[in-house]
Design a protein around this motif. Structure first.
Motif: not given
Length: 106
Positions: A70-85
């Motif tokens: 989940s932490q790896q996915v959260a990092w990916f989402l943040e790098r993809s522009g997700f602002s509230n992970v």
């Protein structure tokens, strides 16, 4: 990225009027065995191709077995522009131990 313990997430879910997306990134067999009510299954391997289906502005809590995927996915989402992970520290295993002892574990 924020980190929430299972107890913090439970308390937050009880208090909020607008619940976050509970994004479970485990495999289908894991999700079938146990999951947090209301969570959405999207296995880690499908995240790159399916992240466009998710709202980058939505509050998203990422969940896995122990909190590593989940932490790896959260990092990916943040790098993809997700602002509230948010990452669920300790994952579903810690949730079962600290919040829902009746939940099956593996």
């Amino acid at each position: 990225m924020r980190q929430l313990s299972p107890v913090e997430l439970r308390d937050y879910l009880q208090q909020t009027d607008t619940p976050p997306l509970l994004l479970d990134v485990r495999e289908p067999w894991e999700f079938q065995h146990c999951h947090i009510e209301g969570s959405r299954l999207l296995p880690m391997g499908q995240i790159p191709s399916a992240s466009g289906e998710l709202d980058p502005a939505a509050e998203t809590v990422v969940i896995c077995h122990h909190g590593v995927r989940s932490q790896q996915v959260a990092w990916f989402l943040e790098r993809s522009g997700f602002s509230n992970v948010i990452n669920l520290t300790g994952g579903i295993d810690a949730w079962a131990r600290d919040v829902d002892p009746a939940m099956p574990t593996y």
